[in-house]
Design an enzyme around this catalytic site. Structure first.
Site, PDB file in Angstrom:
ATOM      1  N   ASP A  83       0.870  -1.180   0.000  1.00  0.00           N
ATOM      2  CA  ASP A  83       0.000   0.000   0.000  1.00  0.00           C
ATOM      3  C   ASP A  83       0.903   1.225   0.000  1.00  0.00           C
ATOM      4  O   ASP A  83       1.497   1.570   1.021  1.00  0.00           O
ATOM      5  CB  ASP A  83      -0.903   0.025   1.238  1.00  0.00           C
ATOM      6  CG  ASP A  83      -2.034  -0.978   1.164  1.00  0.00           C
ATOM      7  OD1 ASP A  83      -2.726  -1.005   0.133  1.00  0.00           O
ATOM      8  OD2 ASP A  83      -2.229  -1.731   2.133  1.00  0.00           O
ATOM      9  N   ARG A  93      -7.310  10.435   1.897  1.00  0.00           N
ATOM     10  CA  ARG A  93      -6.851   9.465   0.898  1.00  0.00           C
ATOM     11  C   ARG A  93      -7.663   9.600  -0.393  1.00  0.00           C
ATOM     12  O   ARG A  93      -7.235   9.111  -1.441  1.00  0.00           O
ATOM     13  CB  ARG A  93      -6.982   8.039   1.436  1.00  0.00           C
ATOM     14  CG  ARG A  93      -6.116   7.767   2.651  1.00  0.00           C
ATOM     15  CD  ARG A  93      -6.536   6.481   3.347  1.00  0.00           C
ATOM     16  NE  ARG A  93      -6.296   5.306   2.518  1.00  0.00           N
ATOM     17  CZ  ARG A  93      -6.777   4.094   2.810  1.00  0.00           C
ATOM     18  NH1 ARG A  93      -7.539   3.925   3.887  1.00  0.00           N
ATOM     19  NH2 ARG A  93      -6.511   3.065   2.027  1.00  0.00           N
ATOM     20  N   LYS A 103      -9.670   0.963  -5.390  1.00  0.00           N
ATOM     21  CA  LYS A 103     -10.310   0.507  -4.154  1.00  0.00           C
ATOM     22  C   LYS A 103     -11.097   1.669  -3.527  1.00  0.00           C
ATOM     23  O   LYS A 103     -10.809   2.836  -3.821  1.00  0.00           O
ATOM     24  CB  LYS A 103      -9.261  -0.031  -3.177  1.00  0.00           C
ATOM     25  CG  LYS A 103      -8.170   0.975  -2.771  1.00  0.00           C
ATOM     26  CD  LYS A 103      -7.075   0.305  -1.966  1.00  0.00           C
ATOM     27  CE  LYS A 103      -6.064   1.331  -1.476  1.00  0.00           C
ATOM     28  NZ  LYS A 103      -4.927   0.736  -0.777  1.00  0.00           N
ATOM     29  N   HIS A 104     -12.149   1.416  -2.749  1.00  0.00           N
ATOM     30  CA  HIS A 104     -12.676   0.149  -2.265  1.00  0.00           C
ATOM     31  C   HIS A 104     -14.096   0.000  -2.803  1.00  0.00           C
ATOM     32  O   HIS A 104     -14.989   0.694  -2.328  1.00  0.00           O
ATOM     33  CB  HIS A 104     -12.684   0.106  -0.745  1.00  0.00           C
ATOM     34  CG  HIS A 104     -11.351   0.419  -0.121  1.00  0.00           C
ATOM     35  ND1 HIS A 104     -10.902   1.722   0.067  1.00  0.00           N
ATOM     36  CD2 HIS A 104     -10.365  -0.394   0.349  1.00  0.00           C
ATOM     37  CE1 HIS A 104      -9.705   1.690   0.649  1.00  0.00           C
ATOM     38  NE2 HIS A 104      -9.348   0.424   0.825  1.00  0.00           N
ATOM     39  N   HIS A 131     -11.524  -1.742   9.714  1.00  0.00           N
ATOM     40  CA  HIS A 131     -10.493  -2.469  10.455  1.00  0.00           C
ATOM     41  C   HIS A 131     -11.004  -2.873  11.837  1.00  0.00           C
ATOM     42  O   HIS A 131     -10.594  -3.902  12.383  1.00  0.00           O
ATOM     43  CB  HIS A 131      -9.244  -1.607  10.627  1.00  0.00           C
ATOM     44  CG  HIS A 131      -8.500  -1.351   9.351  1.00  0.00           C
ATOM     45  ND1 HIS A 131      -8.848  -0.334   8.488  1.00  0.00           N
ATOM     46  CD2 HIS A 131      -7.440  -1.979   8.792  1.00  0.00           C
ATOM     47  CE1 HIS A 131      -8.018  -0.341   7.458  1.00  0.00           C
ATOM     48  NE2 HIS A 131      -7.150  -1.327   7.620  1.00  0.00           N
ATOM     49  N   ASP A 190     -10.193  -7.331   0.391  1.00  0.00           N
ATOM     50  CA  ASP A 190      -9.468  -6.569   1.402  1.00  0.00           C
ATOM     51  C   ASP A 190      -9.033  -7.560   2.479  1.00  0.00           C
ATOM     52  O   ASP A 190      -9.391  -8.751   2.448  1.00  0.00           O
ATOM     53  CB  ASP A 190     -10.352  -5.452   1.964  1.00  0.00           C
ATOM     54  CG  ASP A 190      -9.540  -4.269   2.504  1.00  0.00           C
ATOM     55  OD1 ASP A 190      -8.326  -4.430   2.727  1.00  0.00           O
ATOM     56  OD2 ASP A 190     -10.125  -3.196   2.704  1.00  0.00           O
TER      57      ASP A 190
END
Length: 317
Positions: free
Chosen positions: A65, A139, A169-170, A182, A252
């Site tokens: 990443d 991001r 992504k995503h 996460h 993922d």
């Protein structure tokens, strides 16, 4: 004899390969390695690590990443890349300058990573900046799907100039869901029509300019009760058929909290592959990687082989 690649992408412990790492890497179901900041001390060191991985299993896809901003695993000796939001802000002032800078960033990312032996960066982020998602935040390029598409296309062109493929992504979008997958299970309650017109639009507009896609561990209850990465509706009916995506689909990380809703690690692996993923990631849990490799039942297909081959680095343009 070189082992053919399998569908599991896993990580390694540190700056050098351990005996336990080597045992996992030579398993026939292993197909790739993802590197993290803990695997990096310097350009020379990470180049040596990639060379050792390549010597052990020449066919493994080495990934990282390396988006820029707060998600850039390699720092010292690498160009500091600004967050992608900075490109969206530049777009609002000067469209051509933003596109030029995006192409330049893509070429820098690809060239610097390839120089040390990395095959693929999981970039670009195609999520829209709705101002809601903690994990996405800066991001994202922009809140307008048209801007995201054009900046991503420019960045992908830069990657291509360096000989590197890309991974959007995503899918179909993490930017509207507040929770961080996460640690929690994000939910996006919007309609299918709204998501397709907004967050998923860049995937369709980019078409063959996308080499690979990574779906989100987000539930969209108006479409399916399962998270996107485990959903046949999202991956097969919408991404493959409606949007005509022909590249490779990575899951993922299957160790993320949002992935646990479908069962243990082997059940998650089978569910992701059955839904339409080609490769599955297991990060930061070598015990679970070993468990998945032991319990996974998988048959290689021609489509898998062809999609994976298109991710291999090419000679720079």
């Amino acid at each position: 004899m070189t082992l053919a690649s399998g569908p599991v992408v896993l990580d390694v412990a540190g700056l050098e390969l351990t005996a336990a790492d080597r045992e996992l890497l030579i398993h026939p179901l292993t197909g790739g390695v993802i590197l993290f900041a803990r695997n990096f001390a310097s350009r020379d060191q990470v180049a040596a690590l990639c060379a050792d991985i390549r010597a052990l299993r020449p066919g493994l896809l080495i990934c990282v990443d390396h988006e820029g901003g707060r998600v850039q695993r390699f720092r010292e000796g690498f160009t500091a890349i600004e967050p992608m939001r900075a490109l969206g802000e530049l777009w609002d002032r000067d469209v051509l300058a933003a596109c030029r800078r995006a192409t330049e960033i893509g070429q820098i990312i690809g060239a610097e990573l390839r120089a040390v032996g990395v095959d693929l960066s999981f970039t670009p982020v195609l999520d829209l900046d709705h101002g809601l998602s903690r994990v996405i935040g800066d991001r994202a390029f922009h809140g307008d799907p048209r801007v995201v598409t054009l900046l991503a296309k420019s960045l992908n062109h830069g990657l291509l100039l360096s000989g590197m493929a890309n991974c959007g992504k995503h899918f179909p979008g993490h930017g509207f869901a507040h929770a961080d997958s996460h640690f929690e299970l994000p939910i996006d309650e919007r309609s299918l029509g709204t998501i397709l017109a907004q967050d998923a639009a860049p995937y369709g507009w980019l078409g063959d300019a996308l080499s690979a896609v990574m779906p989100a561990h987000v539930i969209y209850p108006e479409v399916d009760a399962l998270p996107g990465g485990f959903s046949r509706i999202w991956l097969q009916k919408i991404l493959r058929r409606k949007l005509d995506f022909r590249g490779l689909i990575f899951s993922d990380d299957l160790t993320m909290e949002a992935a646990t809703v479908v069962g243990d690690i082997v059940e998650r692996g089978h569910a992701a592959l059955a839904a339409g993923c080609d490769m599955v990631l297991v990060c930061n849990r070598p015990d679970l990687a070993a468990e998945l490799l032991e319990g996974l039942r998988w048959k290689r297909s021609r489509a898998f082989t062809e999609r994976l081959a298109r991710l291999r680095p090419a000679d720079p343009a």
